[in-house]
Scaffold this motif. Structure first.
Motif, mmCIF file in Angstrom:
data_model
loop_
_atom_site.group_PDB
_atom_site.id
_atom_site.type_symbol
_atom_site.label_atom_id
_atom_site.label_comp_id
_atom_site.label_asym_id
_atom_site.label_seq_id
_atom_site.Cartn_x
_atom_site.Cartn_y
_atom_site.Cartn_z
ATOM 1 N N LEU A 29 0.694 -0.736 -0.072
ATOM 2 C CA LEU A 29 -0.177 -0.024 0.212
ATOM 3 C C LEU A 29 1.362 1.706 0.230
ATOM 4 O O LEU A 29 1.831 1.680 0.690
ATOM 5 N N HIS A 30 0.363 2.383 -1.139
ATOM 6 C CA HIS A 30 1.437 3.475 -0.850
ATOM 7 C C HIS A 30 0.742 4.795 0.383
ATOM 8 O O HIS A 30 -0.473 4.165 0.462
ATOM 9 N N ASN A 70 0.424 12.363 16.991
ATOM 10 C CA ASN A 70 -0.142 11.298 17.639
ATOM 11 C C ASN A 70 0.604 10.591 18.764
ATOM 12 O O ASN A 70 2.065 10.865 19.071
ATOM 13 N N ASP A 71 0.273 10.677 20.094
ATOM 14 C CA ASP A 71 1.427 9.994 21.673
ATOM 15 C C ASP A 71 1.530 8.733 21.958
ATOM 16 O O ASP A 71 2.281 8.208 22.294
ATOM 17 N N SER A 72 0.666 7.911 20.254
ATOM 18 C CA SER A 72 0.474 6.476 20.566
ATOM 19 C C SER A 72 1.732 6.293 19.935
ATOM 20 O O SER A 72 2.455 5.363 19.310
ATOM 21 N N VAL A 73 1.428 6.177 18.591
ATOM 22 C CA VAL A 73 2.018 5.715 17.157
ATOM 23 C C VAL A 73 2.837 6.487 17.072
ATOM 24 O O VAL A 73 2.460 7.287 15.884
ATOM 25 N N LEU A 74 4.765 5.759 16.972
ATOM 26 C CA LEU A 74 5.478 6.291 16.778
ATOM 27 C C LEU A 74 5.216 6.328 15.111
ATOM 28 O O LEU A 74 5.950 7.610 14.489
ATOM 29 N N VAL A 75 5.987 5.273 14.539
ATOM 30 C CA VAL A 75 5.970 4.795 13.064
ATOM 31 C C VAL A 75 4.575 4.041 12.951
ATOM 32 O O VAL A 75 4.367 3.310 13.216
ATOM 33 N N ALA A 76 4.297 4.387 11.445
ATOM 34 C CA ALA A 76 3.599 3.325 10.502
ATOM 35 C C ALA A 76 4.489 3.052 9.294
ATOM 36 O O ALA A 76 4.335 3.808 8.382
ATOM 37 N N ASN A 77 4.785 2.009 8.608
ATOM 38 C CA ASN A 77 4.977 1.853 7.777
ATOM 39 C C ASN A 77 4.817 0.249 7.199
ATOM 40 O O ASN A 77 4.543 -0.519 7.595
ATOM 41 N N PRO A 78 4.748 0.365 5.854
ATOM 42 C CA PRO A 78 3.576 -0.396 4.784
ATOM 43 C C PRO A 78 5.088 -1.786 4.714
ATOM 44 O O PRO A 78 6.073 -1.507 4.688
ATOM 45 N N GLY A 79 4.200 -2.838 4.709
ATOM 46 C CA GLY A 79 5.064 -4.045 3.980
ATOM 47 C C GLY A 79 3.900 -5.198 2.787
ATOM 48 O O GLY A 79 3.273 -4.309 2.239
ATOM 49 N N ALA A 80 5.611 -5.728 2.502
ATOM 50 C CA ALA A 80 4.692 -6.301 1.309
ATOM 51 C C ALA A 80 5.335 -8.034 1.604
ATOM 52 O O ALA A 80 6.091 -8.325 1.965
ATOM 53 N N GLN A 113 -9.191 -11.921 -13.308
ATOM 54 C CA GLN A 113 -8.063 -12.901 -12.514
ATOM 55 C C GLN A 113 -8.650 -13.353 -10.820
ATOM 56 O O GLN A 113 -8.830 -12.539 -10.052
ATOM 57 N N LEU A 114 -8.289 -14.038 -10.554
ATOM 58 C CA LEU A 114 -8.784 -14.312 -9.579
ATOM 59 C C LEU A 114 -6.913 -14.294 -7.981
ATOM 60 O O LEU A 114 -6.598 -15.119 -8.664
ATOM 61 N N ILE A 115 -6.637 -12.975 -7.520
ATOM 62 C CA ILE A 115 -5.600 -13.142 -6.606
ATOM 63 C C ILE A 115 -5.523 -13.823 -5.639
ATOM 64 O O ILE A 115 -6.511 -13.121 -4.119
ATOM 65 N N ILE A 116 -4.836 -14.351 -4.971
ATOM 66 C CA ILE A 116 -4.860 -14.729 -3.415
ATOM 67 C C ILE A 116 -3.786 -14.842 -3.257
ATOM 68 O O ILE A 116 -2.740 -14.397 -3.493
ATOM 69 N N GLY A 117 -4.481 -14.375 -1.619
ATOM 70 C CA GLY A 117 -2.586 -14.531 -0.908
ATOM 71 C C GLY A 117 -2.397 -12.892 -1.254
ATOM 72 O O GLY A 117 -3.021 -11.751 -1.558
ATOM 73 N N GLY A 118 -0.710 -12.815 -0.870
ATOM 74 C CA GLY A 118 -0.438 -11.370 -1.085
ATOM 75 C C GLY A 118 -0.746 -10.299 -0.519
ATOM 76 O O GLY A 118 -1.313 -9.615 -0.579
ATOM 77 N N SER A 119 -0.757 -10.920 1.335
ATOM 78 C CA SER A 119 -1.535 -9.887 2.143
ATOM 79 C C SER A 119 -1.101 -8.989 2.427
ATOM 80 O O SER A 119 -0.064 -8.033 2.474
ATOM 81 N N LYS A 120 -1.824 -7.740 2.797
ATOM 82 C CA LYS A 120 -0.556 -6.201 3.068
ATOM 83 C C LYS A 120 -0.929 -6.135 4.705
ATOM 84 O O LYS A 120 -1.795 -7.348 5.347
ATOM 85 N N TYR A 121 0.203 -5.359 5.280
ATOM 86 C CA TYR A 121 0.439 -5.054 6.670
ATOM 87 C C TYR A 121 0.774 -3.886 6.390
ATOM 88 O O TYR A 121 1.936 -3.471 5.499
ATOM 89 N N PHE A 122 1.035 -3.554 7.874
ATOM 90 C CA PHE A 122 1.346 -1.997 8.477
ATOM 91 C C PHE A 122 2.578 -2.795 9.923
ATOM 92 O O PHE A 122 2.190 -4.232 10.253
ATOM 93 N N THR A 123 3.350 -1.957 9.526
ATOM 94 C CA THR A 123 4.835 -2.263 11.580
ATOM 95 C C THR A 123 4.220 -1.559 11.656
ATOM 96 O O THR A 123 4.643 -0.270 11.364
ATOM 97 N N TYR A 124 4.147 -1.323 12.822
ATOM 98 C CA TYR A 124 3.348 -0.166 13.944
ATOM 99 C C TYR A 124 4.580 0.067 14.622
ATOM 100 O O TYR A 124 5.388 -0.867 15.430
ATOM 101 N N THR A 125 5.497 1.222 15.391
ATOM 102 C CA THR A 125 6.482 1.548 16.207
ATOM 103 C C THR A 125 5.076 2.276 17.497
ATOM 104 O O THR A 125 4.981 3.519 17.219
ATOM 105 N N LEU A 126 5.028 1.628 18.050
ATOM 106 C CA LEU A 126 4.273 1.896 19.325
ATOM 107 C C LEU A 126 4.500 3.341 20.679
ATOM 108 O O LEU A 126 5.509 2.344 21.017
ATOM 109 N N LYS A 127 4.107 3.948 21.350
ATOM 110 C CA LYS A 127 4.923 3.948 22.540
ATOM 111 C C LYS A 127 4.528 3.361 23.414
ATOM 112 O O LYS A 127 2.649 3.362 23.485
#
Length: 246
Positions: free
Chosen positions: A58-59, A69-79, A104-118
């Motif tokens: 995800l862009h 934001n005082d709880s989420v410091l970093v939020a980065n997308p992953g592939a 076509q049917l696209i299976i898998g390839g789930s999107k995710y975010f990695t968060y750094t939390l305070k």
């Protein structure tokens, strides 16, 4: 995000280089073997199937209040990688141009975010990951520009539009405290390059394609800490495809 994008492009460029090298070698071999299916380019239409490996991410565009934001410091997308199965239908418009549909049917390839939390209790930060599984029905429509056929080999460029339906969309979920909600429908553009190898009974076509969503698929909820940090989310996909056509 830039590191992720560079990694995706570098990987795709490496695969494309391998395809080009293999294409040159096989073209030389098939030149010596003679011309296969010489009347194929006179067909008004033909059909096929496709099998692809894809990576999806995800862009992101952060919300203007993210820095406050005082709880989420970093939020980065992953592939992550997935596979897709599809059908092909091609209509010849001219010797150079054709129109192709590739549902076509696209299976898998789930999107995710990695968060750094305070963590105020410990005075340190913690890392968490939030995944968004997806199963997508994609309906692309492409124009293809074909090069001259050199014996049993030809190169083509393609570009067009797509309409995606995410069957695993969580936009209607009620218990969404730890979710990032994504809308069900998406619209975007696609572009790619491929190579036709004419065998005796089938045309084999390796292809690389880039897909870019134009729609903001983020169903933002300012009350959810994992979702509120983002404003816009747009899909990005890279496909490495093998097409088989009659």
């Amino acid at each position: 995000m830039l590191h992720l994008l560079r990694k995706q492009i570098a990987c795709s460029a490496g695969i494309l280089l391998v395809l080009l090298t293999a294409s040159a070698a096989h073209a030389q071999f098939w030149i010596r073997e003679g011309l296969n299916r010489p009347d194929h380019d006179n067909y008004l239409y033909y059909f096929g199937i496709s099998l692809a490996y894809n990576t999806s991410y995800l862009h992101t565009s952060k919300n203007e209040h993210f820095l406050e934001n005082d709880s989420v410091l970093v939020a980065n997308p992953g592939a992550k990688g997935g596979i897709s199965l599809g059908l092909l239908a091609t209509l010849q418009l001219t010797p150079r141009w054709s129109l192709r549909s590739n549902p076509q049917l696209i299976i898998g390839g789930s999107k995710y975010f990695t968060y750094t939390l305070k963590n105020p209790a410990r005075g340190e930060s913690v890392t968490e990951t939030r995944s968004m599984p997806s199963t997508i029905v994609s309906l692309p429509l492409h124009f293809k520009f074909n090069s001259d056929r050199i014996y049993n080999f030809r190169t083509y460029l393609l570009g067009g539009i797509k309409y995606d339906i995410d069957l695993a969309s969580n936009s209607a979920a009620r218990n969404a405290e730890n979710l990032v909600k994504l809308r069900k429908y998406d619209f975007g553009v696609e572009a790619g390059i491929g190579f036709n190898f004419y065998l005796k009974f089938v045309t084999v076509s390796p292809e690389i394609k880039f897909s870019s969503g134009l729609t903001n698929i983020h169903a933002r909820d300012p009350s959810l800490k994992y979702s509120s940090v983002f404003d816009k989310l747009q899909s990005r996909m890279i496909f490495i495809t093998l097409n088989l056509e009659d």
